[in-house]
Write a protein that holds these residues in place. Structure first.
Motif, PDB file in Angstrom:
ATOM      1  N   VAL A  95      -7.850   3.586  -3.327  1.00 16.65           N
ATOM      2  CA  VAL A  95      -7.249   3.794  -3.662  1.00 16.65           C
ATOM      3  C   VAL A  95      -6.133   4.883  -4.100  1.00 16.65           C
ATOM      4  O   VAL A  95      -7.809   6.270  -3.951  1.00 16.65           O
ATOM      5  CB  VAL A  95      -7.368   3.152  -4.899  1.00 16.65           C
ATOM      6  N   THR A  96      -5.935   4.989  -4.689  1.00 15.84           N
ATOM      7  CA  THR A  96      -5.354   6.894  -5.469  1.00 15.84           C
ATOM      8  C   THR A  96      -6.059   6.309  -6.903  1.00 15.84           C
ATOM      9  O   THR A  96      -6.481   5.424  -7.301  1.00 15.84           O
ATOM     10  CB  THR A  96      -3.822   7.051  -5.531  1.00 15.84           C
ATOM     11  N   LEU A 133      -2.580  -0.131  -4.252  1.00 11.63           N
ATOM     12  CA  LEU A 133      -3.523   1.058  -4.499  1.00 11.63           C
ATOM     13  C   LEU A 133      -3.256   1.573  -5.532  1.00 11.63           C
ATOM     14  O   LEU A 133      -4.182   2.554  -6.361  1.00 11.63           O
ATOM     15  CB  LEU A 133      -3.335   2.549  -4.109  1.00 11.63           C
ATOM     16  N   GLN A 156       3.571   4.662  -4.893  1.00 11.37           N
ATOM     17  CA  GLN A 156       1.799   4.290  -4.133  1.00 11.37           C
ATOM     18  C   GLN A 156       3.005   2.981  -4.538  1.00 11.37           C
ATOM     19  O   GLN A 156       3.988   2.298  -4.524  1.00 11.37           O
ATOM     20  CB  GLN A 156       1.145   4.921  -4.686  1.00 11.37           C
ATOM     21  N   GLY A 196      -9.565   9.187   3.006  1.00 11.84           N
ATOM     22  CA  GLY A 196      -8.085   9.510   4.229  1.00 11.84           C
ATOM     23  C   GLY A 196      -6.579   9.790   2.896  1.00 11.84           C
ATOM     24  O   GLY A 196      -6.026   9.343   3.162  1.00 11.84           O
ATOM     25  N   ILE A 227      -5.159  15.368  -5.631  1.00  9.46           N
ATOM     26  CA  ILE A 227      -4.994  13.870  -6.940  1.00  9.46           C
ATOM     27  C   ILE A 227      -6.244  13.727  -7.905  1.00  9.46           C
ATOM     28  O   ILE A 227      -5.860  13.978  -9.021  1.00  9.46           O
ATOM     29  CB  ILE A 227      -3.818  12.672  -6.387  1.00  9.46           C
ATOM     30  N   VAL A 260      -1.265   3.459   5.106  1.00 13.35           N
ATOM     31  CA  VAL A 260      -1.732   4.769   5.377  1.00 13.35           C
ATOM     32  C   VAL A 260      -3.268   5.419   4.875  1.00 13.35           C
ATOM     33  O   VAL A 260      -3.522   4.669   3.565  1.00 13.35           O
ATOM     34  CB  VAL A 260      -0.925   6.171   5.165  1.00 13.35           C
ATOM     35  N   GLY A 261      -3.963   5.742   5.327  1.00 11.59           N
ATOM     36  CA  GLY A 261      -5.588   5.945   4.995  1.00 11.59           C
ATOM     37  C   GLY A 261      -6.819   4.893   5.215  1.00 11.59           C
ATOM     38  O   GLY A 261      -6.733   4.209   5.973  1.00 11.59           O
ATOM     39  N   GLU A 262      -7.617   5.019   4.618  1.00  7.41           N
ATOM     40  CA  GLU A 262      -8.839   3.919   5.314  1.00  7.41           C
ATOM     41  C   GLU A 262      -8.791   3.094   4.011  1.00  7.41           C
ATOM     42  O   GLU A 262      -7.611   2.950   3.124  1.00  7.41           O
ATOM     43  CB  GLU A 262     -10.691   4.409   5.197  1.00  7.41           C
ATOM     44  N   THR A 270      -4.504  11.946   0.833  1.00  7.52           N
ATOM     45  CA  THR A 270      -3.204  13.004   1.564  1.00  7.52           C
ATOM     46  C   THR A 270      -3.303  14.554   0.832  1.00  7.52           C
ATOM     47  O   THR A 270      -2.754  15.393   1.600  1.00  7.52           O
ATOM     48  CB  THR A 270      -2.245  12.666   0.360  1.00  7.52           C
ATOM     49  N   GLY A 271      -4.638  14.734   0.566  1.00  9.09           N
ATOM     50  CA  GLY A 271      -5.126  15.767   0.431  1.00  9.09           C
ATOM     51  C   GLY A 271      -3.950  16.901  -0.588  1.00  9.09           C
ATOM     52  O   GLY A 271      -4.455  18.255  -0.892  1.00  9.09           O
ATOM     53  N   TRP A 297       0.818  -1.007  -0.011  1.00  8.19           N
ATOM     54  CA  TRP A 297      -0.336   0.233  -0.063  1.00  8.19           C
ATOM     55  C   TRP A 297       0.758   1.097   0.413  1.00  8.19           C
ATOM     56  O   TRP A 297       0.474   2.207   0.522  1.00  8.19           O
ATOM     57  CB  TRP A 297      -0.850  -0.085   1.296  1.00  8.19           C
ATOM     58  N   GLY A 298       1.815   1.000  -1.393  1.00  6.18           N
ATOM     59  CA  GLY A 298       2.507   2.628  -0.591  1.00  6.18           C
ATOM     60  C   GLY A 298       3.905   2.003   0.602  1.00  6.18           C
ATOM     61  O   GLY A 298       4.027   1.511   1.582  1.00  6.18           O
ATOM     62  N   ASP A 299       4.926   3.959   0.632  1.00  3.03           N
ATOM     63  CA  ASP A 299       5.880   3.089   1.052  1.00  3.03           C
ATOM     64  C   ASP A 299       6.380   2.027   2.089  1.00  3.03           C
ATOM     65  O   ASP A 299       7.213   1.733   2.598  1.00  3.03           O
ATOM     66  CB  ASP A 299       4.868   3.888   3.479  1.00  3.03           C
ATOM     67  N   ASN A 307       1.636  12.941  -3.561  1.00  4.38           N
ATOM     68  CA  ASN A 307       1.090  12.568  -2.709  1.00  4.38           C
ATOM     69  C   ASN A 307       2.407  10.896  -2.402  1.00  4.38           C
ATOM     70  O   ASN A 307       1.874  10.787  -1.898  1.00  4.38           O
ATOM     71  CB  ASN A 307      -0.429  11.307  -3.181  1.00  4.38           C
TER      72      ASN A 307
HETATM   73  P1  IMP Z   1      -4.936  10.412  -3.233  1.00  4.53           P
HETATM   74  O1  IMP Z   1      -3.345   9.993  -3.341  1.00  4.53           O
HETATM   75  O2  IMP Z   1      -3.865  11.060  -2.016  1.00  4.53           O
HETATM   76  O3  IMP Z   1      -5.997  10.379  -3.056  1.00  4.53           O
HETATM   77  O4  IMP Z   1      -5.050   9.330  -1.740  1.00  4.53           O
HETATM   78  C1  IMP Z   1      -5.963   8.041  -1.504  1.00  4.53           C
HETATM   79  C2  IMP Z   1      -5.082   7.000  -0.557  1.00  4.53           C
HETATM   80  O5  IMP Z   1      -3.812   6.301  -1.303  1.00  4.53           O
HETATM   81  C3  IMP Z   1      -4.848   7.467   0.653  1.00  4.53           C
HETATM   82  O6  IMP Z   1      -5.277   6.556   1.122  1.00  4.53           O
HETATM   83  C4  IMP Z   1      -3.371   8.290   1.057  1.00  4.53           C
HETATM   84  O7  IMP Z   1      -3.151   7.590   1.983  1.00  4.53           O
HETATM   85  C5  IMP Z   1      -3.238   6.905   0.207  1.00  4.53           C
HETATM   86  N1  IMP Z   1      -1.435   6.685  -0.819  1.00  4.53           N
HETATM   87  C6  IMP Z   1      -1.284   7.992  -1.409  1.00  4.53           C
HETATM   88  N2  IMP Z   1      -0.371   8.066  -2.207  1.00  4.53           N
HETATM   89  C7  IMP Z   1       0.872   7.702  -0.969  1.00  4.53           C
HETATM   90  C8  IMP Z   1       2.104   7.367  -1.220  1.00  4.53           C
HETATM   91  O8  IMP Z   1       3.173   7.453  -1.750  1.00  4.53           O
HETATM   92  N3  IMP Z   1       2.035   6.136   0.249  1.00  4.53           N
HETATM   93  C9  IMP Z   1       1.262   4.912   1.019  1.00  4.53           C
HETATM   94  N4  IMP Z   1      -0.187   5.951   0.618  1.00  4.53           N
HETATM   95  C10 IMP Z   1      -0.536   7.013  -0.380  1.00  4.53           C
END
Ligand code: IMP
Length: 427
Positions: free
Chosen positions: A239-240, A229, A225, A128, A134, A274-276, A130-131, A11-13, A38
């Motif tokens: 997901v992203t 995701l 990511q 949830g 995206i 991270v996130g839901e 990253t704000g 899930w990233g990271d 993100n």
């Molecule tokens: P968004 O990509 O900001 O729209 O977030 C959507 C989901 O993807 C959320 O759960 C974020 O926490 C997760 N996410 C987005 N980018 C990363 C990343 O680089 N690492 C881990 N989680 C991410």
């Protein structure tokens, strides 16, 4: 390595930044092809930490070309801040070493606002995010109302397209969300100024990378990511908004699929999110806390505490298979030192059926039962070791057991944040 795709499998990271930085020593070109700010890619070189969100992780290698390709959603303010930060530290960033696609979509203030405002409306179903804007930026791309980097370089075109976009967004911000609308003139002025600063970096990066490949240059594709995701293959809707693996490269970088020569996944020795959204092997109690403390598991982009859990062999096997990985790098093995026992999720019970396949419809994971197997842990700091045979016997046994469960060779182990803290197993 004529061309190599490196992508996250969880899930990233997963520690992609460090591995990409290390592999970039043998690359001529490093290409980001999806996602945006993100992502938070962390590199540590000689004790000095660098966190990048948009600039590719080859930038610390002098002479390496870094490409932000058309599939990336670019926040120009963030990109230029990263360029400034790198230059202040003496890292060379020029129109030769950083290339930005004229076809990449842009993230503006209204995207960041809509990201946060929409999350609020989702209530318990919130993602949830990253704000960082995206989702709204990729939505505009698909709706064909987005602006691309090339538009910023043409003030008249920028004015026409941004005015039209903002008229609609402002109406939504004000009337649907009850928030303050944005000032069109200020947004336009800022956009044109950002375009001027970006100009030296902008070009047709797809054509450039294809020419580099034909010329025998070594190309490294940097995934952001992780597969879980991915908008199509991850735990939708949590997901992203892009294709996060090798499948994202052809469209996101303008690179022929048949020219991707090798694919390497990256996964931690345990799992975080991270996130839901679904996370079958999550550990809510003390053990999860212990992993978070040992691995300093806090988001590089948002600082949020990461949810932690045991390695999920079902998910990682799925992610590697989906991307046709030739091998994978297991990161953060050092974090698992000191646990009496280590478990791995080996199967799920979904709808009463035992399965070792990842379900195609992620809601099936809600409340699913996870089957674990357990092995003894090991003691002691392994972060200074450089040879596989020097690892404690139980650490080697863990690595080989997980490798067998997943069915794809582990080609490298990462045992600390520094560029040098790796043990090669063929990569
Ligand atoms: P968004 O990509 O900001 O729209 O977030 C959507 C989901 O993807 C959320 O759960 C974020 O926490 C997760 N996410 C987005 N980018 C990363 C990343 O680089 N690492 C881990 N989680 C991410």
């Amino acid at each position: 390595m004529p061309s190599l795709s490196v992508f996250g499998v969880q899930w990233g990271d997963e520690g992609k930044g460090k591995i990409i930085d290390r592999l970039a020593a043998d690359a001529d070109v490093v290409v980001r092809y999806q996602g945006g700010a993100n992502a938070g890619h962390t590199m540590v070189v000689d004790g000095e930490k660098t966190v990048l969100h948009l600039v590719p992780c080859g930038v610390l290698h002098p002479g390496t070309k870094n490409v932000v390709a058309n599939g990336v959603a670019i926040d120009p303010i963030q990109l230029l801040a990263e360029v400034d930060g790198l230059r202040e530290r003496g890292v060379e960033v020029t129109g030769e070493t950083l290339r930005v696609s004229s076809g990449a979509h842009l993230i503006f203030e209204h995207h960041r606002q809509m990201d946060r405002l929409s999350e609020h409306w989702l209530g318990d179903g919130r993602i949830g995010t990253t704000g960082r804007g995206i989702g709204p930026a990729y939505a505009d791309k698909a709706s064909r109302v987005g602006l691309r980097v090339g538009d910023l370089l043409d003030p008249n075109r920028c004015r026409t397209r941004l005015s039209a976009a903002l008229a609609e967004k402002n109406a939504t911000i004000e009337r649907v969300h009850g928030a303050q609308p944005l000032d069109l003139d200020a947004e336009l002025e800022s956009a044109v100024a950002l375009g001027d600063r970006l100009r030296p970096f902008v070009g047709d990066t797809g054509a450039e990378v294809r020419a580099d490949y034909r010329a025998g240059k070594r190309i490294l594709f940097e995934g952001a990511q992780g597969i879980m995701l991915d908008i199509d293959h991850g735990t939708y809707p949590f997901v992203t908004s892009s294709n996060t693996g090798t499948a994202g490269i052809p469209a996101g970088a303008g690179f022929p699929p048949g020219h991707i020569d090798r694919a390497i996944g990256i996964a931690k020795a345990y799992c975080t999110r991270v996130g839901e959204g679904p996370f079958p092997s999550e550990l809510a109690g003390e053990v999860g806390e212990a992993i978070r403390a040992a691995g300093n598991e806090y988001g590089a982009t948002t600082g949020r505490p990461r949810r932690c859990g045991w390695f999920d062999a079902v998910a990682v096997r799925y992610g590697l298979a989906l991307n046709g990985a030739d091998g994978w790098v297991m990161t953060n093995l050092d974090v698992l030192s000191g646990f009496d026992e280590l478990s791995v999720a080996t199967a799920y019970v979904v709808g009463g059926e035992l399965t070792s396949e990842y379900p195609a419809h992620p809601p099936a994971l809600d409340g699913c039962e996870v089957r674990y197997e357990t092995r003894p842990g090991w003691e002691g700091d392994i972060s200074g070791l450089r040879r596989y045979e020097d690892l404690p016997e139980n650490a080697r046994a863990y690595v080989e057991w997980v490798e067998e469960l997943v069915g794809t060779p582990i080609v490298m182990l990462s045992i600390g944040p520094d560029r040098e803290q790796v043990i090669s197993r063929g990569l």
